[in-house]
Design a protein around this motif. Structure first.
Motif, short mmCIF file in Angstrom:
data_model
loop_
_atom_site.label_atom_id
_atom_site.label_comp_id
_atom_site.label_asym_id
_atom_site.label_seq_id
_atom_site.Cartn_x
_atom_site.Cartn_y
_atom_site.Cartn_z
N GLU A 1 20.72 54.21 -42.93
CA GLU A 1 21.94 54.78 -43.68
C GLU A 1 21.49 55.57 -44.85
OE1 GLU A 1 23.84 51.07 -45.07
OE2 GLU A 1 24.02 50.11 -42.96
N THR A 2 20.59 55.30 -45.56
CA THR A 2 20.20 56.04 -46.69
C THR A 2 19.11 57.22 -46.83
OG1 THR A 2 18.58 54.56 -47.62
CG2 THR A 2 20.88 54.23 -48.31
N GLU A 3 18.37 56.94 -45.66
CA GLU A 3 17.34 58.21 -45.27
C GLU A 3 16.20 57.94 -46.51
OE1 GLU A 3 17.03 59.50 -42.33
OE2 GLU A 3 18.80 58.78 -41.76
N VAL A 4 16.03 56.82 -47.01
CA VAL A 4 15.02 56.64 -48.05
C VAL A 4 13.86 55.48 -47.49
CG1 VAL A 4 14.47 55.73 -50.59
CG2 VAL A 4 16.72 57.12 -49.96
N VAL A 5 12.80 56.01 -47.79
CA VAL A 5 11.57 54.91 -47.35
C VAL A 5 11.93 53.48 -47.58
CG1 VAL A 5 9.29 54.24 -47.46
CG2 VAL A 5 9.83 56.57 -47.24
N ALA A 6 12.15 52.39 -46.75
CA ALA A 6 12.38 50.92 -46.97
C ALA A 6 11.09 50.47 -47.45
CB ALA A 6 12.76 50.62 -45.52
N TRP A 7 11.38 49.65 -48.54
CA TRP A 7 10.20 48.46 -48.89
C TRP A 7 10.89 47.08 -48.55
CZ3 TRP A 7 9.71 50.06 -54.88
CH2 TRP A 7 9.26 51.62 -54.76
#
Length: 95
Positions: free
Chosen positions: A24-30
């Protein structure tokens, strides 16, 4: 302001080193733990191998390198030759 240590998990493909990003956000997931990282990436199409394996995470990309890694994971094809039948290599299985 106090500082606290917090460990997080970031999933990377063991073939191409691409990091898993939130769709959804195209940010690396933690991830907070290994189990949630496995569950979420598996649901998103990643191949997750058993925990004792050193290279465990494989992204869904389909190129020659990823296919070669998948082929390495497959067991060898069985060799079936009926006794008395000629094999492809010209040998004959004894009766």
């Amino acid at each position: 302001m106090p500082l606290s240590v917090r460990h997080v998990y970031v999933v990377m493909c063991d073939v191409c080193r691409a990091e898993y990003t939130d769709p959804e956000t195209e940010v690396v997931a933690w991830f907070e733990d290994e189990t949630s990282a496995e569950q979420i990436t598996r649901a998103d199409g990643w191949l997750i191998l058993a925990r004792p394996w050193p290279d465990r995470f494989i992204c869904p990309r389909s190129d020659a390198d990823h296919q070669a890694r998948m082929d390495d994971l497959m067991p060898p094809e069985p060799v079936i030759q009926i006794p008395g039948q000629l094999g492809l290599d010209g040998t004959e299985e004894p009766w």
